[in-house]
Design an enzyme around this catalytic site. Structure first.
Site, PDB file in Angstrom:
ATOM      1  N   ASP A 132       0.827  -1.216   0.000  1.00  0.00           N
ATOM      2  CA  ASP A 132       0.000   0.000   0.000  1.00  0.00           C
ATOM      3  C   ASP A 132       0.860   1.264   0.000  1.00  0.00           C
ATOM      4  O   ASP A 132       1.942   1.290   0.578  1.00  0.00           O
ATOM      5  CB  ASP A 132      -0.893  -0.018   1.251  1.00  0.00           C
ATOM      6  CG  ASP A 132      -2.043   0.966   1.142  1.00  0.00           C
ATOM      7  OD1 ASP A 132      -2.406   1.333   0.001  1.00  0.00           O
ATOM      8  OD2 ASP A 132      -2.572   1.367   2.185  1.00  0.00           O
ATOM      9  N   HIS A 174       1.995   3.439  -9.231  1.00  0.00           N
ATOM     10  CA  HIS A 174       1.851   2.001  -9.517  1.00  0.00           C
ATOM     11  C   HIS A 174       3.024   1.516 -10.369  1.00  0.00           C
ATOM     12  O   HIS A 174       3.520   0.399 -10.184  1.00  0.00           O
ATOM     13  CB  HIS A 174       0.521   1.722 -10.220  1.00  0.00           C
ATOM     14  CG  HIS A 174      -0.682   2.109  -9.402  1.00  0.00           C
ATOM     15  ND1 HIS A 174      -0.823   1.782  -8.070  1.00  0.00           N
ATOM     16  CD2 HIS A 174      -1.807   2.803  -9.720  1.00  0.00           C
ATOM     17  CE1 HIS A 174      -1.977   2.261  -7.609  1.00  0.00           C
ATOM     18  NE2 HIS A 174      -2.585   2.889  -8.593  1.00  0.00           N
ATOM     19  N   LEU A 215      10.120 -20.820  -4.103  1.00  0.00           N
ATOM     20  CA  LEU A 215       9.211 -19.878  -3.454  1.00  0.00           C
ATOM     21  C   LEU A 215       7.886 -19.876  -4.213  1.00  0.00           C
ATOM     22  O   LEU A 215       7.883 -19.819  -5.443  1.00  0.00           O
ATOM     23  CB  LEU A 215       9.816 -18.459  -3.491  1.00  0.00           C
ATOM     24  CG  LEU A 215       8.903 -17.302  -3.086  1.00  0.00           C
ATOM     25  CD1 LEU A 215       8.576 -17.381  -1.593  1.00  0.00           C
ATOM     26  CD2 LEU A 215       9.551 -15.951  -3.401  1.00  0.00           C
TER      27      LEU A 215
HETATM   28  C1  IPE Z   1      -5.473  -2.700  -0.092  1.00  0.00           C
HETATM   29  O1  IPE Z   1      -5.137  -1.373  -0.234  1.00  0.00           O
HETATM   30  C2  IPE Z   1      -5.518  -3.384  -1.423  1.00  0.00           C
HETATM   31  C3  IPE Z   1      -4.241  -3.578  -2.087  1.00  0.00           C
HETATM   32  C4  IPE Z   1      -3.073  -3.256  -1.625  1.00  0.00           C
HETATM   33  C5  IPE Z   1      -4.327  -4.205  -3.382  1.00  0.00           C
HETATM   34  P1  IPE Z   1      -6.257  -0.229  -0.341  1.00  0.00           P
HETATM   35  O2  IPE Z   1      -5.522   1.041  -0.476  1.00  0.00           O
HETATM   36  O3  IPE Z   1      -7.223  -0.556  -1.405  1.00  0.00           O
HETATM   37  O4  IPE Z   1      -6.974  -0.336   1.065  1.00  0.00           O
HETATM   38  P2  IPE Z   1      -7.846   0.735   1.845  1.00  0.00           P
HETATM   39  O5  IPE Z   1      -8.887   1.222   0.886  1.00  0.00           O
HETATM   40  O6  IPE Z   1      -6.943   1.839   2.274  1.00  0.00           O
HETATM   41  O7  IPE Z   1      -8.407  -0.010   3.008  1.00  0.00           O
HETATM   42  C1  IPE Z   2      -1.765   0.204  -3.260  1.00  0.00           C
HETATM   43  O1  IPE Z   2      -1.504   1.564  -3.285  1.00  0.00           O
HETATM   44  C2  IPE Z   2      -1.961  -0.339  -4.645  1.00  0.00           C
HETATM   45  C3  IPE Z   2      -3.300  -0.850  -4.902  1.00  0.00           C
HETATM   46  C4  IPE Z   2      -4.325  -0.752  -4.110  1.00  0.00           C
HETATM   47  C5  IPE Z   2      -3.473  -1.488  -6.171  1.00  0.00           C
HETATM   48  P1  IPE Z   2      -2.679   2.624  -3.284  1.00  0.00           P
HETATM   49  O2  IPE Z   2      -3.059   2.906  -4.693  1.00  0.00           O
HETATM   50  O3  IPE Z   2      -3.781   2.177  -2.412  1.00  0.00           O
HETATM   51  O4  IPE Z   2      -1.963   3.869  -2.674  1.00  0.00           O
HETATM   52  P2  IPE Z   2      -2.532   4.876  -1.591  1.00  0.00           P
HETATM   53  O5  IPE Z   2      -2.942   4.064  -0.411  1.00  0.00           O
HETATM   54  O6  IPE Z   2      -3.691   5.572  -2.229  1.00  0.00           O
HETATM   55  O7  IPE Z   2      -1.381   5.765  -1.313  1.00  0.00           O
HETATM   56 MG    MG Z   3      -4.124   2.401  -0.410  1.00  0.00          MG
END
Ligand code: IPE
Ligand code: IPE
Ligand code: MG
Length: 309
Positions: free
Chosen positions: A15, A32, A128
C-alpha cells in the site's frame, strides 16, 4: 527464546503507491509504475530469507470502485509489465506463481491468459510460491467456500475448519505467519481473512514504491521478536509471572522505569501489569512521534518501526 525459523507464509499488503506519487506531484498511476521495483525487492527478500509462500495483494475486490482510469491502468498494467516482463525472471529463480482471486468479466481475457500462462510456465518450481492476489477479497473467498460446500452437499457435521479450508480459492495456501502492510495504515482491507487468524501483524510507514530488501529484513526481525502463543501459555511467561522480582528480558519491553516489579503496577498481577505498562509506553511513544511530526510539518516521515536495521 523466540524462534528464528523463517515465517513459512508472508502476506504483503502493498500500500501507498498513490501517496508516493502525490507527494511528488505525479499521477497516481506513476506510483503504480514505481511499485515494480518494490515487487522485485519483496521477492528478493523472501528468497533470501527462505520464506516458502509469499502472498501479494495486487488488486482487491473493492479496488473496482476507484476511478475507471486507475482501474483500467491497474488491470492492464499488471499484464503488460508484471506478468509479461517478470514471468521469465521469476521462473529462472525457481518461483512458482499462483493466482489468487475471483474470476470477473471485467478482467480482460488477455490478462487472465497471461496469468494462467505464467502459472503453467512456473508450475514445477518450488523454491518460493508467490500467490498473486488479483481481484481478491477475503469475504468473497469465504462466501465462495460456503457455496462450494453447499454445492457439493457436504454434510453439516463434517464441516470442520480443515474441511472448510479445502474449499477456499487456493486450498494449499497455508496460514499466514507474518502479515506485512506498508503505507502506514493499520488494517487488513479484506485480505486473507481466514488465513490471518493467527498472523503476526507488522505495519510499516514506508510507502510501497520505496520498499526494499532491508525493509523486508526489518519486518522479519520484528516477527522474530514476537512470542506466538496460539491460545496457550508461553512457558517463559509463566516463569516471569512466578519470579519474585520480574524484570522482563522481552526485547519489546518498554524499559525498566515503566515496568512493574513483583508488586505489579496498580497492584495488578505482574503479567497483567507488564502488558499494561508496555501498552501505555507504546501509546506514549506513538503520541510523541506524531506530535513531533506535526510540529515539524513532516506528515510522511517514516516511524521508528519503519527503519530497516
Ligand atoms: C489494499 O489497499 C488493497 C491492495 C493493496 C491491493 P487499499 O488502499 O485498497 O486499502 P484501503 O482502501 O486503504 O483499506
Ligand atoms: C496500493 O496503493 C496499490 C493498490 C491498491 C493497487 P494505493 O493505490 O492504495 O496507494 P494509496 O494508499 O492511495 O497511497
Ligand atoms: Mg491504499
Amino acid at each position: 527464546m523466540a524462534s528464528r525459523t523463517p515465517p513459512r507464509h508472508v502476506a504483503c499488503i502493498m500500500d501507498g503507491n498513490g501517496r508516493w506519487a502525490q507527494h511528488r506531484g505525479l499521477e497516481r498511476t506513476q506510483g503504480h509504475m514505481a511499485a515494480l521495483a518494490a515487487l522485485d525487492a519483496v521477492v528478493d527478500g523472501a528468497l533470501e530469507q527462505e520464506v516458502e509462500w509469499l502472498s501479494l495483494f495486487a488488486f482487491s475486490t473493492e479496488n473496482w470502485s476507484r476511478p475507471a482510469e486507475e482501474v483500467g491502468f491497474l488491470v492492464n498494467f499488471l499484464a503488460q509489465h508484471f506478468i509479461g516482463r517478470k514471468a521469465q525472471a521469476m521462473h529462472e529463480r525457481g518461483v512458482r506463481l499462483r493466482v489468487l482471486g475471483s474470476e470477473d468479466a471485467r478482467i480482460p481475457e488477455v490478462v487472465m491468459d497471461s496469468l494462467r500462462a505464467t502459472e503453467e510456465l512456473t508450475r514445477d518450481n518450488s523454491t518460493l510460491q508467490v500467490s498473486l492476489a488479483f481481484n481478491y477479497g477475503g469475504r468473497q473467498d469465504l462466501c465462495e467456500a460456503a457455496q462450494s460446500l453447499v454445492a457439493r452437499r457436504v454434510p453439516v457435521r463434517e464441516i470442520t475448519p480443515e474441511i472448510f479450508a479445502q474449499h477456499l480459492r487456493l486450498p494449499e495456501l497455508p496460514d499466514v505467519d507474518l502479515l506485512l502492510r506498508t503505507g502506514g495504515e493499520h488494517r487488513l482491507s479484506n485480505f486473507l481473512l481466514w488465513h490471518c487468524a493467527y498472523a503476526e501483524l507488522v505495519f510499516l510507514d514506508v510507502l510501497w514504491p520505496d520498499f526494499r530488501v532491508p525493509h523486508f529484513r526489518h519486518a522479519l526481525e520484528l516477527y522474530h521478536q514476537r512470542r506466538r502463543r496460539f491460545g496457550t501459555v508461553d512457558p517463559t511467561d509463566a516463569a516471569d509471572a512466578a519470579a519474585p522480582t520480574a524484570v522482563t528480558s522481552d526485547p519489546r519491553a518498554p524499559g525498566p522505569s515503566a515496568l512493574p516489579g513483583s508488586s505489579g503496577l496498580l497492584g495488578l498481577p505482574t503479567a497483567i501489569a507488564s502488558h499494561l505498562g508496555a501498552t501505555l509506553w507504546g501509546g506514549l511513544k506513538e503520541t510523541a512521534r506524531f506530535t513531533l511530526q506535526q510540529l515539524n510539518g513532516e506528515s510522511a516521515q517514516p516511524a521508528r518501526s519503519d527503519r530497516p536495521s
